[in-house]
Design a protein around this motif. Structure first.
Motif, PDB file in Angstrom:
ATOM      1  N   GLU A   3       0.853  -1.184   0.000  1.00 34.15           N
ATOM      2  CA  GLU A   3       0.000   0.000   0.000  1.00 34.15           C
ATOM      3  C   GLU A   3       0.889   1.234   0.000  1.00 34.15           C
ATOM      4  O   GLU A   3       1.752   1.383   0.862  1.00 34.15           O
ATOM      5  CB  GLU A   3      -0.903   0.020   1.221  1.00 34.15           C
ATOM      6  CG  GLU A   3      -1.835   1.222   1.228  1.00 34.15           C
ATOM      7  CD  GLU A   3      -2.734   1.258   2.440  1.00 34.15           C
ATOM      8  OE1 GLU A   3      -3.675   0.445   2.496  1.00 34.15           O
ATOM      9  OE2 GLU A   3      -2.475   2.075   3.332  1.00 34.15           O
ATOM     10  N   ILE A   4       0.676   2.105  -0.981  1.00 40.53           N
ATOM     11  CA  ILE A   4       1.415   3.355  -1.097  1.00 40.53           C
ATOM     12  C   ILE A   4       0.426   4.477  -0.797  1.00 40.53           C
ATOM     13  O   ILE A   4      -0.550   4.652  -1.520  1.00 40.53           O
ATOM     14  CB  ILE A   4       2.003   3.512  -2.511  1.00 40.53           C
ATOM     15  CG1 ILE A   4       2.919   2.334  -2.832  1.00 40.53           C
ATOM     16  CG2 ILE A   4       2.737   4.844  -2.642  1.00 40.53           C
ATOM     17  CD1 ILE A   4       3.293   2.222  -4.301  1.00 40.53           C
ATOM     18  N   ASN A   5       0.669   5.228   0.256  1.00 41.73           N
ATOM     19  CA  ASN A   5      -0.248   6.280   0.683  1.00 41.73           C
ATOM     20  C   ASN A   5       0.304   7.634   0.243  1.00 41.73           C
ATOM     21  O   ASN A   5       1.349   8.067   0.724  1.00 41.73           O
ATOM     22  CB  ASN A   5      -0.422   6.238   2.198  1.00 41.73           C
ATOM     23  CG  ASN A   5      -1.505   7.184   2.674  1.00 41.73           C
ATOM     24  OD1 ASN A   5      -1.668   8.289   2.160  1.00 41.73           O
ATOM     25  ND2 ASN A   5      -2.244   6.755   3.675  1.00 41.73           N
ATOM     26  N   ILE A   6      -0.412   8.298  -0.676  1.00 46.93           N
ATOM     27  CA  ILE A   6       0.018   9.614  -1.145  1.00 46.93           C
ATOM     28  C   ILE A   6      -0.990  10.695  -0.754  1.00 46.93           C
ATOM     29  O   ILE A   6      -0.997  11.778  -1.341  1.00 46.93           O
ATOM     30  CB  ILE A   6       0.277   9.616  -2.667  1.00 46.93           C
ATOM     31  CG1 ILE A   6      -0.981   9.286  -3.466  1.00 46.93           C
ATOM     32  CG2 ILE A   6       1.425   8.683  -3.019  1.00 46.93           C
ATOM     33  CD1 ILE A   6      -0.855   9.576  -4.956  1.00 46.93           C
ATOM     34  N   PHE A  14       0.858  11.474  -8.125  1.00 51.33           N
ATOM     35  CA  PHE A  14       0.206  10.230  -8.510  1.00 51.33           C
ATOM     36  C   PHE A  14       0.961   9.504  -9.622  1.00 51.33           C
ATOM     37  O   PHE A  14       1.231   8.303  -9.489  1.00 51.33           O
ATOM     38  CB  PHE A  14      -1.257  10.463  -8.910  1.00 51.33           C
ATOM     39  CG  PHE A  14      -1.978   9.173  -9.215  1.00 51.33           C
ATOM     40  CD1 PHE A  14      -2.585   8.453  -8.200  1.00 51.33           C
ATOM     41  CD2 PHE A  14      -2.003   8.649 -10.503  1.00 51.33           C
ATOM     42  CE1 PHE A  14      -3.213   7.235  -8.460  1.00 51.33           C
ATOM     43  CE2 PHE A  14      -2.638   7.449 -10.777  1.00 51.33           C
ATOM     44  CZ  PHE A  14      -3.236   6.748  -9.756  1.00 51.33           C
ATOM     45  N   ALA A  17       4.056   7.870  -8.169  1.00 52.22           N
ATOM     46  CA  ALA A  17       3.735   6.689  -7.357  1.00 52.22           C
ATOM     47  C   ALA A  17       3.323   5.514  -8.238  1.00 52.22           C
ATOM     48  O   ALA A  17       3.733   4.376  -7.993  1.00 52.22           O
ATOM     49  CB  ALA A  17       2.629   7.016  -6.363  1.00 52.22           C
ATOM     50  N   LEU A  18       2.537   5.781  -9.278  1.00 51.31           N
ATOM     51  CA  LEU A  18       2.097   4.712 -10.174  1.00 51.31           C
ATOM     52  C   LEU A  18       3.279   4.101 -10.913  1.00 51.31           C
ATOM     53  O   LEU A  18       3.362   2.881 -11.073  1.00 51.31           O
ATOM     54  CB  LEU A  18       1.059   5.249 -11.164  1.00 51.31           C
ATOM     55  CG  LEU A  18       0.378   4.222 -12.054  1.00 51.31           C
ATOM     56  CD1 LEU A  18      -0.387   3.189 -11.219  1.00 51.31           C
ATOM     57  CD2 LEU A  18      -0.563   4.906 -13.036  1.00 51.31           C
ATOM     58  N   ALA A  21       5.171   1.893  -8.460  1.00 47.24           N
ATOM     59  CA  ALA A  21       4.412   0.742  -7.943  1.00 47.24           C
ATOM     60  C   ALA A  21       4.629  -0.488  -8.817  1.00 47.24           C
ATOM     61  O   ALA A  21       4.879  -0.389 -10.022  1.00 47.24           O
ATOM     62  CB  ALA A  21       2.930   1.084  -7.887  1.00 47.24           C
ATOM     63  N   ASP A  25       0.084  -3.485  -6.526  1.00 51.08           N
ATOM     64  CA  ASP A  25       0.206  -2.515  -5.438  1.00 51.08           C
ATOM     65  C   ASP A  25      -0.984  -1.569  -5.445  1.00 51.08           C
ATOM     66  O   ASP A  25      -1.524  -1.233  -6.497  1.00 51.08           O
ATOM     67  CB  ASP A  25       1.488  -1.693  -5.577  1.00 51.08           C
ATOM     68  CG  ASP A  25       2.742  -2.463  -5.211  1.00 51.08           C
ATOM     69  OD1 ASP A  25       2.635  -3.599  -4.711  1.00 51.08           O
ATOM     70  OD2 ASP A  25       3.848  -1.918  -5.432  1.00 51.08           O
ATOM     71  N   ILE A  27      -2.427   2.194  -4.472  1.00 52.09           N
ATOM     72  CA  ILE A  27      -2.067   3.582  -4.184  1.00 52.09           C
ATOM     73  C   ILE A  27      -3.299   4.253  -3.588  1.00 52.09           C
ATOM     74  O   ILE A  27      -4.313   4.409  -4.262  1.00 52.09           O
ATOM     75  CB  ILE A  27      -1.626   4.325  -5.454  1.00 52.09           C
ATOM     76  CG1 ILE A  27      -0.427   3.629  -6.087  1.00 52.09           C
ATOM     77  CG2 ILE A  27      -1.301   5.790  -5.130  1.00 52.09           C
ATOM     78  CD1 ILE A  27      -0.109   4.106  -7.483  1.00 52.09           C
ATOM     79  N   TYR A  29      -4.982   7.404  -2.736  1.00 52.80           N
ATOM     80  CA  TYR A  29      -4.774   8.791  -3.158  1.00 52.80           C
ATOM     81  C   TYR A  29      -5.697   9.785  -2.477  1.00 52.80           C
ATOM     82  O   TYR A  29      -5.476  10.995  -2.557  1.00 52.80           O
ATOM     83  CB  TYR A  29      -4.854   8.922  -4.687  1.00 52.80           C
ATOM     84  CG  TYR A  29      -6.165   8.544  -5.315  1.00 52.80           C
ATOM     85  CD1 TYR A  29      -7.162   9.491  -5.517  1.00 52.80           C
ATOM     86  CD2 TYR A  29      -6.413   7.240  -5.729  1.00 52.80           C
ATOM     87  CE1 TYR A  29      -8.362   9.153  -6.101  1.00 52.80           C
ATOM     88  CE2 TYR A  29      -7.605   6.894  -6.327  1.00 52.80           C
ATOM     89  CZ  TYR A  29      -8.577   7.853  -6.503  1.00 52.80           C
ATOM     90  OH  TYR A  29      -9.768   7.510  -7.098  1.00 52.80           O
ATOM     91  N   LYS A  70      -2.512  -0.848  -9.362  1.00 50.54           N
ATOM     92  CA  LYS A  70      -1.709  -0.914 -10.594  1.00 50.54           C
ATOM     93  C   LYS A  70      -1.956  -2.235 -11.297  1.00 50.54           C
ATOM     94  O   LYS A  70      -1.871  -3.306 -10.703  1.00 50.54           O
ATOM     95  CB  LYS A  70      -0.230  -0.735 -10.305  1.00 50.54           C
ATOM     96  CG  LYS A  70       0.586  -0.713 -11.598  1.00 50.54           C
ATOM     97  CD  LYS A  70       1.955  -0.195 -11.410  1.00 50.54           C
ATOM     98  CE  LYS A  70       2.681  -0.119 -12.749  1.00 50.54           C
ATOM     99  NZ  LYS A  70       4.008   0.444 -12.585  1.00 50.54           N
TER     100      LYS A  70
END
Length: 73
Positions: A3-6, A14, A17-18, A21, A25, A27, A29, A70
């Motif tokens: 999990e990528i928290n932006i 974004f 991060a994409l 990833a 994964d 994201i 947002y 993704k």
């Protein structure tokens, strides 16, 4: 899956991060009652291009996490 928290990052993060990833994964947002914030347009545009799938996950108290997953190419 990672999990990528932006949610606290500024506009323009974004796509970064994409790109970073891996397939599968998530994201996160935006978190809130409605989809909005600095990453909404980038997330929608990326989904239309087939780069990710976007969805929401219900949280407590009427809040949702807005997420981009993704895709594999």
């Amino acid at each position: 899956m990672t999990e990528i928290n932006i949610t606290q990052d500024g506009r323009g993060m974004f796509p970064v991060a994409l790109d970073a990833a891996k397939p599968g994964d998530e994201i996160v947002y935006h978190i809130g009652e409605y989809a909005k914030g600095p990453h909404k347009k980038d997330a929608l545009d990326s989904a239309e291009l087939g780069l990710c799938m976007i969805y929401q996950r219900r949280l407590d108290y009427g809040q949702c996490a807005y997420i981009a997953l993704k895709k594999r190419r």
